[in-house]
Design a protein around this motif. Structure first.
Motif, PDB file in Angstrom:
ATOM      1  N   THR A   2       6.495   6.487  16.426  1.00 51.23           N
ATOM      2  CA  THR A   2       7.569   7.011  17.290  1.00 51.23           C
ATOM      3  C   THR A   2       8.894   6.291  17.067  1.00 51.23           C
ATOM      4  O   THR A   2       9.860   6.544  17.782  1.00 51.23           O
ATOM      5  N   GLY A   3       8.927   5.378  16.093  1.00 54.84           N
ATOM      6  CA  GLY A   3      10.165   4.674  15.778  1.00 54.84           C
ATOM      7  C   GLY A   3      10.346   3.372  16.519  1.00 54.84           C
ATOM      8  O   GLY A   3      11.387   2.719  16.377  1.00 54.84           O
ATOM      9  N   GLU A   4       9.358   2.963  17.338  1.00 48.22           N
ATOM     10  CA  GLU A   4       9.487   1.695  18.050  1.00 48.22           C
ATOM     11  C   GLU A   4       9.080   0.541  17.141  1.00 48.22           C
ATOM     12  O   GLU A   4       8.324   0.713  16.185  1.00 48.22           O
ATOM     13  N   VAL A   5       9.590  -0.644  17.455  1.00 46.40           N
ATOM     14  CA  VAL A   5       9.216  -1.864  16.735  1.00 46.40           C
ATOM     15  C   VAL A   5       8.181  -2.587  17.576  1.00 46.40           C
ATOM     16  O   VAL A   5       8.477  -3.034  18.689  1.00 46.40           O
ATOM     17  N   ARG A   6       6.979  -2.701  17.046  1.00 49.13           N
ATOM     18  CA  ARG A   6       5.857  -3.245  17.791  1.00 49.13           C
ATOM     19  C   ARG A   6       5.668  -4.732  17.485  1.00 49.13           C
ATOM     20  O   ARG A   6       5.988  -5.193  16.381  1.00 49.13           O
ATOM     21  N   PRO A   7       5.136  -5.496  18.445  1.00 52.43           N
ATOM     22  CA  PRO A   7       4.946  -6.937  18.210  1.00 52.43           C
ATOM     23  C   PRO A   7       3.836  -7.209  17.205  1.00 52.43           C
ATOM     24  O   PRO A   7       2.945  -6.372  16.997  1.00 52.43           O
ATOM     25  N   VAL A   8       3.901  -8.388  16.594  1.00 49.22           N
ATOM     26  CA  VAL A   8       2.885  -8.820  15.633  1.00 49.22           C
ATOM     27  C   VAL A   8       2.334 -10.173  16.083  1.00 49.22           C
ATOM     28  O   VAL A   8       2.978 -10.911  16.829  1.00 49.22           O
ATOM     29  N   SER A   9       1.152 -10.489  15.623  1.00 51.68           N
ATOM     30  CA  SER A   9       0.542 -11.768  15.967  1.00 51.68           C
ATOM     31  C   SER A   9       1.118 -12.887  15.112  1.00 51.68           C
ATOM     32  O   SER A   9       1.616 -12.643  14.004  1.00 51.68           O
ATOM     33  N   PHE A  10       1.068 -14.115  15.631  1.00 54.79           N
ATOM     34  CA  PHE A  10       1.508 -15.329  14.938  1.00 54.79           C
ATOM     35  C   PHE A  10       2.986 -15.274  14.530  1.00 54.79           C
ATOM     36  O   PHE A  10       3.381 -15.877  13.522  1.00 54.79           O
TER      37      PHE A  10
ATOM     38  N   ASP B  60       0.834  -1.191   0.000  1.00 48.31           N
ATOM     39  CA  ASP B  60       0.000   0.000   0.000  1.00 48.31           C
ATOM     40  C   ASP B  60       0.880   1.256   0.000  1.00 48.31           C
ATOM     41  O   ASP B  60       1.790   1.392   0.816  1.00 48.31           O
ATOM     42  N   ASN B  61       0.586   2.179  -0.910  1.00 48.61           N
ATOM     43  CA  ASN B  61       1.394   3.388  -1.043  1.00 48.61           C
ATOM     44  C   ASN B  61       1.333   4.245   0.225  1.00 48.61           C
ATOM     45  O   ASN B  61       2.322   4.892   0.593  1.00 48.61           O
ATOM     46  N   ALA B  62       0.185   4.259   0.889  1.00 44.39           N
ATOM     47  CA  ALA B  62       0.066   5.029   2.130  1.00 44.39           C
ATOM     48  C   ALA B  62       0.967   4.450   3.215  1.00 44.39           C
ATOM     49  O   ALA B  62       1.582   5.190   3.993  1.00 44.39           O
ATOM     50  N   ARG B  63       1.065   3.130   3.275  1.00 44.52           N
ATOM     51  CA  ARG B  63       1.947   2.481   4.259  1.00 44.52           C
ATOM     52  C   ARG B  63       3.408   2.804   3.960  1.00 44.52           C
ATOM     53  O   ARG B  63       4.216   3.031   4.861  1.00 44.52           O
ATOM     54  N   LEU B  64       3.771   2.815   2.671  1.00 47.57           N
ATOM     55  CA  LEU B  64       5.138   3.152   2.277  1.00 47.57           C
ATOM     56  C   LEU B  64       5.480   4.584   2.697  1.00 47.57           C
ATOM     57  O   LEU B  64       6.569   4.846   3.225  1.00 47.57           O
ATOM     58  N   SER B  65       4.553   5.508   2.469  1.00 43.93           N
ATOM     59  CA  SER B  65       4.793   6.911   2.848  1.00 43.93           C
ATOM     60  C   SER B  65       4.977   7.043   4.353  1.00 43.93           C
ATOM     61  O   SER B  65       5.822   7.819   4.823  1.00 43.93           O
ATOM     62  N   LEU B  66       4.212   6.285   5.125  1.00 47.22           N
ATOM     63  CA  LEU B  66       4.333   6.327   6.587  1.00 47.22           C
ATOM     64  C   LEU B  66       5.715   5.834   7.030  1.00 47.22           C
ATOM     65  O   LEU B  66       6.358   6.461   7.884  1.00 47.22           O
ATOM     66  N   ILE B  67       6.175   4.732   6.438  1.00 51.28           N
ATOM     67  CA  ILE B  67       7.483   4.184   6.815  1.00 51.28           C
ATOM     68  C   ILE B  67       8.597   5.156   6.448  1.00 51.28           C
ATOM     69  O   ILE B  67       9.542   5.375   7.230  1.00 51.28           O
ATOM     70  N   LEU B  68       8.501   5.768   5.279  1.00 50.25           N
ATOM     71  CA  LEU B  68       9.505   6.747   4.858  1.00 50.25           C
ATOM     72  C   LEU B  68       9.549   7.943   5.815  1.00 50.25           C
ATOM     73  O   LEU B  68      10.618   8.454   6.150  1.00 50.25           O
ATOM     74  N   ALA B  69       8.382   8.399   6.250  1.00 45.98           N
ATOM     75  CA  ALA B  69       8.324   9.539   7.170  1.00 45.98           C
ATOM     76  C   ALA B  69       9.003   9.200   8.500  1.00 45.98           C
ATOM     77  O   ALA B  69       9.732  10.020   9.066  1.00 45.98           O
ATOM     78  N   VAL B  70       8.781   7.982   9.010  1.00 49.41           N
ATOM     79  CA  VAL B  70       9.409   7.572  10.268  1.00 49.41           C
ATOM     80  C   VAL B  70      10.928   7.492  10.104  1.00 49.41           C
ATOM     81  O   VAL B  70      11.690   7.928  10.979  1.00 49.41           O
ATOM     82  N   LEU B  71      11.400   6.938   8.978  1.00 47.43           N
ATOM     83  CA  LEU B  71      12.840   6.824   8.742  1.00 47.43           C
ATOM     84  C   LEU B  71      13.504   8.193   8.625  1.00 47.43           C
ATOM     85  O   LEU B  71      14.630   8.396   9.104  1.00 47.43           O
ATOM     86  N   GLU B  72      12.829   9.148   7.992  1.00 47.27           N
ATOM     87  CA  GLU B  72      13.382  10.493   7.864  1.00 47.27           C
ATOM     88  C   GLU B  72      13.454  11.186   9.230  1.00 47.27           C
ATOM     89  O   GLU B  72      14.451  11.843   9.549  1.00 47.27           O
ATOM     90  N   LYS B  73      12.416  11.034  10.027  1.00 51.86           N
ATOM     91  CA  LYS B  73      12.341  11.736  11.316  1.00 51.86           C
ATOM     92  C   LYS B  73      13.280  11.117  12.352  1.00 51.86           C
ATOM     93  O   LYS B  73      14.005  11.837  13.060  1.00 51.86           O
ATOM     94  N   LYS B  74      13.278   9.783  12.453  1.00 49.19           N
ATOM     95  CA  LYS B  74      13.988   9.126  13.545  1.00 49.19           C
ATOM     96  C   LYS B  74      15.435   8.762  13.208  1.00 49.19           C
ATOM     97  O   LYS B  74      16.283   8.728  14.096  1.00 49.19           O
ATOM     98  N   LEU B  75      15.721   8.495  11.928  1.00 43.55           N
ATOM     99  CA  LEU B  75      17.083   8.095  11.549  1.00 43.55           C
ATOM    100  C   LEU B  75      17.795   9.152  10.713  1.00 43.55           C
ATOM    101  O   LEU B  75      18.941   8.940  10.280  1.00 43.55           O
ATOM    102  N   ARG B  76      17.129  10.274  10.440  1.00 43.98           N
ATOM    103  CA  ARG B  76      17.715  11.391   9.681  1.00 43.98           C
ATOM    104  C   ARG B  76      18.186  10.963   8.292  1.00 43.98           C
ATOM    105  O   ARG B  76      19.215  11.417   7.799  1.00 43.98           O
TER     106      ARG B  76
END
Length: 454
Positions: A399-407, A329-345
């Motif tokens: 916020t840059g944290e890695v959250r748990p997933v099911s299964f 999903d393009n929206a999910r990709l944009s979200l991940i890119l925003a987190v990488l820019e903010k938290k990892l510069r």
């Protein structure tokens, strides 16, 4: 004397109006309002009460539970998607792009059920009997109990079904059927609604399961009114590209099973063949140590699947960099890119980004967030992951944290079977997993991942 009324009906959403307009007020599509003539004495309304006769209110505790009898199709991937087989009296709608393999799959199903349970009627409004026979010879589906009928008139179809008493019926497709009492053209909202009602009366009343093929629009959604999806018991969708070998059969709606299962098929010269181990197929030509490539694990229904995600990050001079994704999903990709820019510069704002899921699988959910992020980092830094045979699972928070997933344990066990040695998973998932061989690395933030992978 019957009262005749003229209506203008939107062919996209089914909205009705007394006068024509260029734009549908409901779905806002242009030039979709078509005039239809309706006789007030002709009613297309159908309900379960009218099928079973008049009924009285009952306490839910007094209602007898039914054990639905299912027909085994001998195609395990299809049985998985349907929830264990075809329920008697059910209406199953299948859609997909032209040439994706809908008719091929249905002919194989018809042949299997005809050999096992008896008479099967294949009704085609798009092909002649001779054309279906030619395809049947190519696929080797020439059962003696498989009968072909080329017909589009719903009254004639109902007559043949009542006379023939088949065990199973296939209609290809619902958009070609017409009722002579309705003046509109085949494929219109009124014709599709009336054709669906006729099929439901036959199926529910006589306990005959129906497979109905439906066309799709340019956007890939079901063509015709939404009432068609509401009336049927199960909606299946065939995904994939005609130029690729693999096909994904996905459940959108299922009254007799889960909607999260998928079936994987491979298109061969002699029809569709089941893929019992999708992970092995999707990772067949994968090189595990290369720039921009990460293997992730996802859950489709009850099945863990491992796929390769590839990322390409390239510098651009354009004011608006491109963001292109296939299978994500393009929206999910944009979200991940925003987190990488903010938290990892990381300066993704001056790079074009391309993401692809190898094999044509569409990833839903958040299982692949961490893997997608690592593929992007690997490409922008032009470096490979230092851990060999690495499998990555995890969700990324804002916020840059890695959250748990099911299964997560199922995915790790699948990775172990496929020969993976290193696993990066959320820290809170690590406590619940026991692994005899290999290394499990639990992470809580993106910065931890960077230090351990690159």
């Amino acid at each position: 004397m019957a009262r005749i009324k003229n209506y203008f009906v939107c062919q996209e959403c089914g909205y009705e109006a007394l006068k024509w307009s260029g734009k549908c007020p409901e779905c806002e599509s242009w030039n979709s309002m078509v005039e239809e003539v309706r006789d007030s004495k002709v009613s297309s309304s159908t309900s379960m009460a009218s099928i079973k006769g008049s009924s009285e209110p009952q306490s839910i505790l007094e209602i007898k539970s039914l054990n639905y009898e299912r027909l085994d199709t001998d195609i395990k991937e299809l049985n998985r998607v349907l929830g264990g087989g075809i329920v008697k009296g059910s209406l199953i709608l299948i859609s997909g792009d032209p040439g994706i393999g809908k008719s091929t799959l249905l002919l194989q199903v018809a042949n299997s059920i005809a050999n096992k349970y008896g008479k099967v009627l294949y009704i085609s409004g798009e092909e002649s009997e001779e054309q279906i026979k030619i395809r049947g010879e190519r696929l080797g589906t020439l059962s003696k109990e498989l009968y072909i009928l080329s017909e589009t008139n719903t009254e004639n179809i109902e007559f043949h079904i009542n006379k023939f008493k088949p065990t199973f019926v296939i209609i290809d497709s619902i958009q070609t059927l017409y009722n002579p009492t309705i003046s509109s053209a085949p494929g219109s909202v009124s014709q599709v609604r009336e054709g669906s009602n006729s099929i439901m009366r036959l199926g529910k009343g006589q306990g005959i399961p129906f497979f109905i093929v439906a066309h799709v629009t340019k956007q890939g959604s079901l063509a015709g009114p939404k009432v068609l999806e509401h009336m049927v018991d199960t909606v299946l969708h065939f995904e994939g590209e005609r130029t690729e070998e693999f096909r994904i059969l996905r459940t959108i709606k299922n009254r007799f099973g889960t909607t999260s299962e998928i079936g994987v098929f491979e298109m061969r010269e002699k029809g569709l063949e089941e893929v019992s181990n999708p992970s092995a197929v999707f990772l067949e030509d994968t090189e595990f140590s290369k720039e921009g490539s990460i293997v992730i694990g996802v859950i489709e229904g009850s099945r863990p699947i491992l796929v390769e995600v590839q990322a390409l990050v390239t510098e651009t001079k354009a004011a608006m960099p491109r963001r292109t994704s296939v299978g994500i999903d393009n929206a999910r990709l944009s979200l991940i890119l925003a987190v990488l820019e903010k938290k990892l510069r990381l300066p993704f704002y001056k790079y074009d980004v391309y993401i692809n899921v190898v094999g044509g699988l569409n990833i839903d959910g958040t299982f692949g967030d961490l893997g997608i992020a690592l593929a992007l980092i690997s490409s922008i830094k032009s470096c490979e992951a230092k851990l060999e045979k690495l499998l990555v699972v995890g969700e990324i928070g804002l916020t840059g944290e890695v959250r748990p997933v099911s299964f997560c344990d199922k995915i790790v066990n699948e990775g172990k079977k496929m020969g993976f040695k290193n696993f990066i998973i959320p820290y809170r998932n690590k406590e619940k997993i026991q692994l005899n061989q290999g290394s499990i690395i639990g992470v809580s933030t993106l910065k931890e991942v960077l230090n351990k992978v690159f």
